[in-house]
Design an enzyme around this catalytic site. Sequence first.
Site, PDB file in Angstrom:
ATOM      1  CG  HIS A 273       0.351   6.157  -0.437  1.00  0.00           C
ATOM      2  ND1 HIS A 273      -0.599   7.071  -1.147  1.00  0.00           N
ATOM      3  CD2 HIS A 273      -0.402   5.739   0.545  1.00  0.00           C
ATOM      4  CE1 HIS A 273      -1.889   6.706  -0.431  1.00  0.00           C
ATOM      5  NE2 HIS A 273      -1.771   5.917   0.485  1.00  0.00           N
TER       6      HIS A 273
ATOM      7  CG  HIS B  99      -1.788   1.163   1.484  1.00  0.00           C
ATOM      8  ND1 HIS B  99      -3.162   1.347   0.925  1.00  0.00           N
ATOM      9  CD2 HIS B  99      -1.367   2.573   1.952  1.00  0.00           C
ATOM     10  CE1 HIS B  99      -3.424   2.415   1.334  1.00  0.00           C
ATOM     11  NE2 HIS B  99      -2.483   3.142   2.018  1.00  0.00           N
ATOM     12  CD  GLU B 100       1.718   3.734   3.862  1.00  0.00           C
ATOM     13  OE1 GLU B 100       1.981   4.645   3.164  1.00  0.00           O
ATOM     14  OE2 GLU B 100       0.608   3.403   4.393  1.00  0.00           O
TER      15      GLU B 100
END
Length: 430
Positions: free
Chosen positions: A24, A20-21
């Site tokens: 980003h 997920h990170e």
Amino acid sequence: MTILGIVVFVLGLLFSIAWHELGHLSTAKMFGIRVPQYMVGFGPTLFSRRRGETEYGIKAIPLGGYIRMIGMFPPGDDGKLKQRSTSPFRSMIEDARSAAYEELRPGDENRLFYTRRPWKRVIVMFAGPFMNLILAVAIFLGVLLTFGINTTTTTVSSVSKCVVAADEQSDTCPENAPPTPANAAGLLPGDEIVAYNGVAITEWDELQRLIRDGSGQVTITVERDGEQRTLTAEPIRNTVTKIDEDGQYVPGEYVTANFLGFAPASGVVQQTFPQAVDRMGQMMEDGAEALVAVPSKIPMLWDAAFNGGERAQDSPVGVVGAARVSGEIVALDIPPTQRVAIFLFVVAAFNLSLFLFNMLPLLPLDGGHIAGALWESVRRLFAKVLRRPDPGPFDVAKLMPLAYVVAGVFICFTLLVLIADVVNPVRLAG
């Protein structure tokens, strides 16, 4: 085996967070935003290493993760990073604004998050949840296309001897009860129904619908001992268990419909690509509905946690509950391939939940920042159409008091789920 399942789930959880990170991080760097930190977990740092301008690390509490981007919020109305105020709400706003600039270095003026165009900010914030969605879709499709899924088939498991209404809950034949149409037609356990009244059949849902909605005498084509045979039957009206729009039985609810009197067999069936896509879409729809239904489940969750009430099988579970279930899956006395498939489904469902949850348009979630960027685009578009001055970036920091309230609600809910998972957990066997 239970401990192994829990450990593997934690590793899957950490990977999902890191994945997920990474969404980003990669998009932020692509748009030239400086990212001082990429961390998996919260709390004390267990390990970290700096590569270039970013510190990569793992923290002690594996309940989330974050990347730190410079300049998440624009300066205040006076152009300063911090305003002095005795107002607690103003202090919340300016503390958040100050934290967004605490690692500001010379040359960062053009590398601030808020200076990027709204569509770029939307991409950066959406990339994290989207990575979870990609992982969920990949796992769901991979499991359905390779391992398969436990499915109700068109093969006959058993044939009832006589007609009994479903709401009578009887396993014996009442006196003078007529034989079921399936029994009278000569249908046998092990028969695979390949056509019904001339319509080719591949799925149980389709066959069930044809049986219940049809009328008059019908033909049933079965495959038995490698040969196809055609049987003739005449369904009768009977009280049967109601099914919902997804073809699932609704316990305790009954309707009157056509009835043959046999039970289908279940088995692990490898799905075709269209079937897999259809099932995956249904899982996503169910996940969204479950998220919307969470507030309505809080009273029952409270009762299960503190009053010894029954813990519903569809009750919300947290990381502890999911880890417990994963341990039970690995310890099940079923073929290893099925254990692997079910476990992967848990990981995929977790990633789907992360996607749906993070897309809620509330700060401090990713969806809140996306909503802020979209609102900024709308404001600037209206200003341009009406030939008014550019209103500038939307100051998301002004929503921080609301974000603290939302975060507080999430924390309370997480604690409630944690307590319920410990004292009254959801179990696979109910």
